[in-house]
Design a protein around this motif. Structure first.
Motif, short mmCIF file in Angstrom:
data_model
loop_
_atom_site.label_atom_id
_atom_site.label_comp_id
_atom_site.label_asym_id
_atom_site.label_seq_id
_atom_site.Cartn_x
_atom_site.Cartn_y
_atom_site.Cartn_z
N ARG A 19 -12.24 34.72 -57.22
CA ARG A 19 -11.52 33.50 -57.73
C ARG A 19 -11.31 33.55 -59.22
NH1 ARG A 19 -15.09 31.06 -53.97
NH2 ARG A 19 -13.80 30.57 -51.90
N ASP A 20 -12.51 33.97 -59.90
CA ASP A 20 -12.26 33.82 -61.37
C ASP A 20 -11.31 34.83 -61.84
OD1 ASP A 20 -14.15 32.05 -61.69
OD2 ASP A 20 -15.99 33.54 -61.95
N LEU A 21 -11.27 35.95 -61.10
CA LEU A 21 -10.41 37.15 -61.69
C LEU A 21 -9.07 36.60 -61.52
CD1 LEU A 21 -9.61 39.94 -62.60
CD2 LEU A 21 -10.05 40.51 -59.91
N ALA A 22 -8.81 35.93 -60.22
CA ALA A 22 -7.49 35.37 -60.32
C ALA A 22 -6.84 34.46 -61.27
CB ALA A 22 -7.05 34.52 -58.86
N GLN A 23 -7.77 33.62 -61.78
CA GLN A 23 -7.54 32.74 -63.14
C GLN A 23 -7.28 33.42 -64.13
OE1 GLN A 23 -10.30 29.23 -61.23
NE2 GLN A 23 -10.68 30.06 -63.07
N PHE A 24 -8.02 34.18 -64.46
CA PHE A 24 -7.99 35.00 -66.07
C PHE A 24 -7.04 36.29 -65.85
CE2 PHE A 24 -12.60 33.84 -66.06
CZ PHE A 24 -12.38 32.79 -66.88
N GLY A 25 -6.98 36.76 -64.75
CA GLY A 25 -5.96 37.90 -64.48
C GLY A 25 -4.50 37.66 -64.53
N ILE A 26 -4.13 36.35 -63.87
CA ILE A 26 -2.94 35.89 -63.73
C ILE A 26 -2.48 35.66 -64.88
CG2 ILE A 26 -1.34 34.26 -62.94
CD1 ILE A 26 -2.85 34.29 -60.32
N LEU A 27 -3.34 34.77 -65.95
CA LEU A 27 -3.01 34.51 -67.37
C LEU A 27 -2.66 35.86 -68.13
CD1 LEU A 27 -5.14 31.68 -68.54
CD2 LEU A 27 -2.80 31.65 -67.86
N ALA A 28 -3.61 36.86 -68.03
CA ALA A 28 -3.64 37.96 -68.66
C ALA A 28 -2.05 38.69 -68.29
CB ALA A 28 -4.61 38.96 -68.37
N ILE A 29 -1.80 38.67 -67.22
CA ILE A 29 -0.39 39.19 -67.05
C ILE A 29 0.79 38.59 -67.71
CG2 ILE A 29 1.16 39.80 -64.91
CD1 ILE A 29 -1.14 40.43 -63.31
N GLY A 30 0.83 37.24 -67.51
CA GLY A 30 1.80 36.53 -68.24
C GLY A 30 1.60 36.91 -69.76
N GLU A 31 0.49 36.71 -70.20
CA GLU A 31 0.16 37.06 -71.85
C GLU A 31 0.63 38.39 -72.14
OE1 GLU A 31 -0.37 36.15 -75.30
OE2 GLU A 31 -1.45 34.73 -74.21
N SER A 32 0.54 39.35 -71.31
CA SER A 32 1.04 40.61 -71.39
C SER A 32 2.56 40.94 -71.62
CB SER A 32 0.64 41.81 -70.55
OG SER A 32 1.27 41.26 -69.16
N ILE A 75 -8.19 33.63 -51.09
CA ILE A 75 -6.77 33.51 -51.55
C ILE A 75 -6.32 33.73 -52.60
CG2 ILE A 75 -4.86 32.23 -51.27
CD1 ILE A 75 -5.88 30.81 -48.52
N PRO A 76 -6.90 32.87 -53.87
CA PRO A 76 -6.72 33.46 -55.19
C PRO A 76 -6.49 34.94 -55.55
CG PRO A 76 -8.19 31.53 -55.04
CD PRO A 76 -8.04 32.19 -53.95
N ALA A 77 -7.55 35.53 -54.97
CA ALA A 77 -7.52 37.03 -55.27
C ALA A 77 -6.52 37.73 -54.80
CB ALA A 77 -8.77 37.73 -54.77
N ILE A 78 -5.94 37.33 -53.53
CA ILE A 78 -4.70 37.72 -53.08
C ILE A 78 -3.41 37.37 -53.78
CG2 ILE A 78 -3.27 37.73 -50.93
CD1 ILE A 78 -5.73 37.32 -49.22
N ILE A 79 -3.27 36.06 -54.41
CA ILE A 79 -2.27 35.72 -55.19
C ILE A 79 -2.11 36.65 -56.30
CG2 ILE A 79 -1.42 33.76 -56.68
CD1 ILE A 79 -2.68 31.85 -54.38
N PHE A 80 -3.38 36.88 -56.97
CA PHE A 80 -3.66 37.61 -58.16
C PHE A 80 -2.81 39.11 -57.73
CE2 PHE A 80 -5.96 41.11 -60.31
CZ PHE A 80 -5.43 41.15 -61.32
N VAL A 81 -3.35 39.67 -56.73
CA VAL A 81 -3.05 41.01 -56.21
C VAL A 81 -1.24 41.01 -56.27
CG1 VAL A 81 -2.81 42.68 -54.50
CG2 VAL A 81 -4.83 41.77 -55.39
#
Length: 341
Positions: free
Chosen positions: A65-78, A185-191
């Motif tokens: 769940r944590d990864l989904a939040q930070f990871g999605i933000l990191a992808i947008g930031e990138s 589910i958030p992890a799946i959204i991140f993927v």
């Protein structure tokens, strides 16, 4: 045809064979993704051995769940960093989007799906505004996104009066707290976001043009690439993904709290992107590395928590990892000819 023509080439021996080893090591050292992926493996093994609960299923689900939040933000930031810009608004915008969607759906009775769509459109408009300011008025990205960050934090408090919005629709909890098998589910959204971003950046003309804009702005312009449009696309992507993260946050918290949502997330997003090999000068970085960078930061954060390290040191650890990543990026640029010095 002579027999000598058909005979296989002799295997390299002596100096030729020895030169292949250093060449392979040189290529691996010049590839930021290899280093961060190896760091993820080492970090997981070290923390799993040091803390028995670290690799347990419940803890892995929390990390997902944590990864989904930070990871999605990191992808947008990138996306923004790849164009040579920076977006400091992602944390504040994630917090504001959570407040807006709660305000629309609870206070004004708008159906949750429509509230989500309306909030994402507002986020897209904010990204378009960033792009317009950078392209038309040449406002430094650092400045305009910092202004947005400040406005978002103020608006979140103004809309709610500092009081959390409760009685949120079940749709937010369903997205943030439920599972597909053992996977949140958030992890799946991140993927899904990572795969879509990988395809967009590495398999489409638009993605190649985004890299070109960050690699050499003037050369991209002379080559006929719509520079302004590509930079705007990057800012819109970052803002929309910030909105998605805001909704995941309020679903996880169960309330839209302006004092918590998105606080400090911009540092983690930038750190994950840079740790994953995205050059702060633009034009370099891959989604595989960005995802690995987000995973590494999450592994370290949860590892320190599992070892009962004081939470105040988590931000210190993030700063240290970010500093090491920037140093490694500059050393690669100097010794291996990658990046721009």
């Amino acid at each position: 045809m002579s027999a000598s023509t058909l005979s296989p080439a002799p295997a390299p021996t002596g100096a030729a064979a020895a030169s292949r080893g250093p060449s392979l090591l040189r290529r691996l050292a010049a590839t930021p993704e290899a280093g961060v992926i190896l760091a993820c493996v080492v970090a997981f093994i070290v923390f799993a051995v040091a803390a028995p609960t670290y690799s347990s299923t419940p803890n892995m689900q929390v990390m997902g769940r944590d990864l989904a939040q930070f990871g999605i933000l990191a992808i947008g930031e990138s996306f923004v960093i790849l164009t040579g810009g920076i977006d400091l608004s992602v944390g504040g915008l994630a917090g504001l989007s959570g407040i807006l969607v709660g305000w629309f759906s609870v206070t004004h009775g708008i159906p949750a799906p429509l509230a989500i769509l309306l909030t994402l459109l507002i986020c897209a408009g904010i990204g378009y505004w960033h792009g317009s300011m950078v392209n038309r008025l040449n406002v430094p990205p650092f400045v305009i996104t910092l202004v947005t960050f400040t406005i978002c934090k103020g608006l979140a408090l103004s809309i709610t009066g500092g009081t959390p919005i409760t009685n949120l629709s079940n749709i937010f909890g369903d997205l943030s707290l439920y599972y597909v098998g053992p996977v949140p589910i958030p992890a799946i959204i991140f993927v899904g976001v990572a795969v879509a971003a990988w395809f967009a950046l590495e398999r489409t003309y638009i993605g190649r043009q985004i890299y070109a804009v960050g690699g050499n702005l003037e050369a991209a312009r002379l080559a006929g690439i719509p520079v302004a449009r590509r930079r705007t696309t990057a800012y819109v992507t970052s803002s929309v993904l910030s909105g998605v993260v805001g909704m995941l946050i309020i679903g996880r918290l169960g309330v839209a709290d302006p004092s918590i949502a998105g606080t400090g997330y911009e540092l983690t997003a930038i750190a994950a992107a840079v740790v994953g090999g995205v050059s702060l000068f633009g034009g370099e970085g891959r989604i595989v590395g960005i995802a690995a960078g987000a995973i590494l930061l999450e592994l370290i954060s949860q590892g320190l928590l599992s070892l009962n390290v004081n939470t105040y040191y988590l931000t210190v650890a993030q700063g240290v990892v970010l500093g090491v990543a920037i140093l490694a990026d500059r050393l690669r640029a100097k010794f291996f000819g990658t990046g721009r010095s």
